[in-house]
Design an enzyme around this catalytic site. Structure first.
Site, mmCIF file in Angstrom:
data_model
loop_
_atom_site.group_PDB
_atom_site.id
_atom_site.type_symbol
_atom_site.label_atom_id
_atom_site.label_comp_id
_atom_site.label_asym_id
_atom_site.label_seq_id
_atom_site.Cartn_x
_atom_site.Cartn_y
_atom_site.Cartn_z
ATOM 1 N N GLY A 1 0.826 -1.214 0.000
ATOM 2 C CA GLY A 1 0.000 0.000 0.000
ATOM 3 C C GLY A 1 0.848 1.247 0.000
ATOM 4 O O GLY A 1 2.050 1.198 -0.284
ATOM 5 N N ASN A 2 0.224 2.380 0.277
ATOM 6 C CA ASN A 2 0.979 3.636 0.380
ATOM 7 C C ASN A 2 0.367 4.495 1.472
ATOM 8 O O ASN A 2 -0.647 4.141 2.065
ATOM 9 C CB ASN A 2 1.018 4.351 -0.982
#
Ligand SMILES: Cc1cc2nc3c(=O)[nH]c(=O)nc-3n(C[C@H](O)[C@H](O)[C@H](O)COP(=O)(O)O)c2cc1C
Length: 400
Positions: free
Chosen positions: A208-209
């Site tokens: 993810g980020n």
């Protein structure tokens, strides 16, 4: 300086009690609020509550305090009129210019921005009569916030619920801040993506980020306050739904692409503020990947995700559709931004510098908006909402 004067019109819907919270938020943030309930609204919440919470007198008819000519003065003196909840009946009376109580008289005499937050059963909302009344009010410059979907009176569920009072307050705050400016996105459909995609490795893990979605949500809120119909495609965010905004959840880049393409089909503008993963794991393990004591972990093989911004820029769903991208860079920000604008083919690219403790999750942002026609708009450090307003200014200029 005098406090901004807000008229809070309350009509006779079950959600009238929620207007008490809106009233509190308005008074506590320094507004002088005059509540004008309809006679029906007083069946739900009494005049004593409105008067005590607002610190102002409360009347429903034009016959009280006639020497002060309230049927004219209240509207004339207002900086904002917000009707929440707005019943089907009050929308109809407002659309037809009736003036049979103090609230409708006030609506006719007000020259300030007007916000309606309708709430009613789905059937009443969807009825062509109501829809035509809403279209009339919007055409005349009012901001009519789309109702939320959810639990209605009794056991029913559907579209027609009053949005969260905190979110109606956010609309009021933004409309007030714009002053006499027209809702310049009225009649427009805009699509905003927000948050960050998650690319699953197995049922419990993902790549993810750090994107929180706050910039995208600020864009959605400001567009709604400027009168747009907004579809917000939200990737893994934990933020309250903005009032009047249609929120579509999306998890992965592939899901986000599908949602964007669907919503963009009839959109006037698409703003891609979501952080979309460039790559995803090539393989998805259907069971949790186990740690084996005697073995090193398998390397993760990545494959490319679709480039949604480039795709929608190259193949516009409508002629004249305005496409805006965001470029989060960690170094040599402007040079990368210029190259990216050309590569993606969008009309505007908002370039900002990100890092572990910068921009992501923060309330503030700083950026340069690069335009395909060569324009460059620096946006100084400030609230994400201020950047959002500038983006919509640039979009609106290209739509007109
Ligand atoms: C319990 C109850 C709940 C109601 N809720 C709503 C509502 O949420 N929205 C609506 O448009 N009308 C609702 N109505 C109907 C309105 O009260 C009715 O149309 C009334 O004439 C509205 O008057 P006003 O627009 O002057 O406030 C409700 C009526 C009752 C008895």
């Amino acid at each position: 300086m005098d406090k901004p004067k807000v008229v809070l019109g309350v009509s006779g819907g079950i959600a009238a009690y929620k207007a008490c919270e809106l009233l509190r938020r308005l008074t506590e943030s320094g507004h002088d609020v005059r509540v004008v309930p309809t006679a029906s609204a007083l069946h739900f919440v009494g005049a004593a509550t409105w008067s005590a919470l607002s610190g102002n007198p409360v009347a429903t008819e034009v016959w009280d305090d006639v020497h002060e000519v309230p049927h004219v003065r209240i509207g004339q003196g207002a900086d904002l009129v917000v009707v929440a909840p707005a019943t089907a009946d009050t929308l109809a009376r407002a659309a037809h210019g009736l003036a049979d109580d103090l609230l409708t008289n006030t609506l006719l005499t007000a020259r300030c921005p007007v916000v309606f937050a309708p709430a009613m059963h789905t059937e009443m909302w969807e009825h062509p009569a109501t829809q035509e009344n809403v279209a009339t009010l919007r055409r005349r410059g009012a901001v009519v916030v789309e109702p939320a979907v959810g639990r209605l009176t009794g056991v029913d569920t559907g579209k027609g619920r009053l949005p969260d009072p905190a979110e109606i307050f956010e609309v009021c705050r933004r409309v007030l801040a714009r002053g006499a400016a027209e809702p310049d996105l009225a009649g427009r459909h805009v699509v905003v993506s927000a948050g960050g995609t998650r690319e699953p490795l197995d049922p419990v893990r993902f790549l993810g980020n750090r994107s929180s979605g706050k910039q995208g949500y600020a864009l959605a809120r400001t567009a709604a306050a400027r009168g747009a119909r907004v579809t917000l495609i939200a990737a893994n965010t934990a933020l309250p739904d903005p009032a009047g905004v249609d929120v579509v959840p999306a998890g992965t880049a592939v899901q986000l692409r599908e949602a964007v393409l669907k919503a963009a089909a009839d959109a006037d503008a698409v703003v891609m503020a979501a952080a979309v993963a460039d790559f995803r794991p090539a393989a998805y393990a259907t069971g949790k990947i186990k740690k084996k004591d005697d073995q090193e972990p398998e390397p993760i093989v990545l494959v490319r995700n679709p480039d949604i911004l480039a795709e929608i820029s190259a193949d516009r769903a409508r002629p004249g559709q305005v496409i805006v991208g965001f470029a989060a860079e960690t170094d040599d920000v402007l040079a990368h931004g210029r190259a990216k604008l050309v590569r993606k083919g969008c009309d505007l690219l908002v370039v900002n510098e990100v890092g572990e403790h910068r921009t992501f999750g923060a309330e503030e942002n700083e950026a340069v908006v690069l335009a395909a026609d060569g324009g460059e708009t620096p946006v100084p450090h400030g609230p994400k909402e201020a950047l959002a307003e500038i983006v919509w200014d640039l979009v609106a200029a290209r739509l007109h």
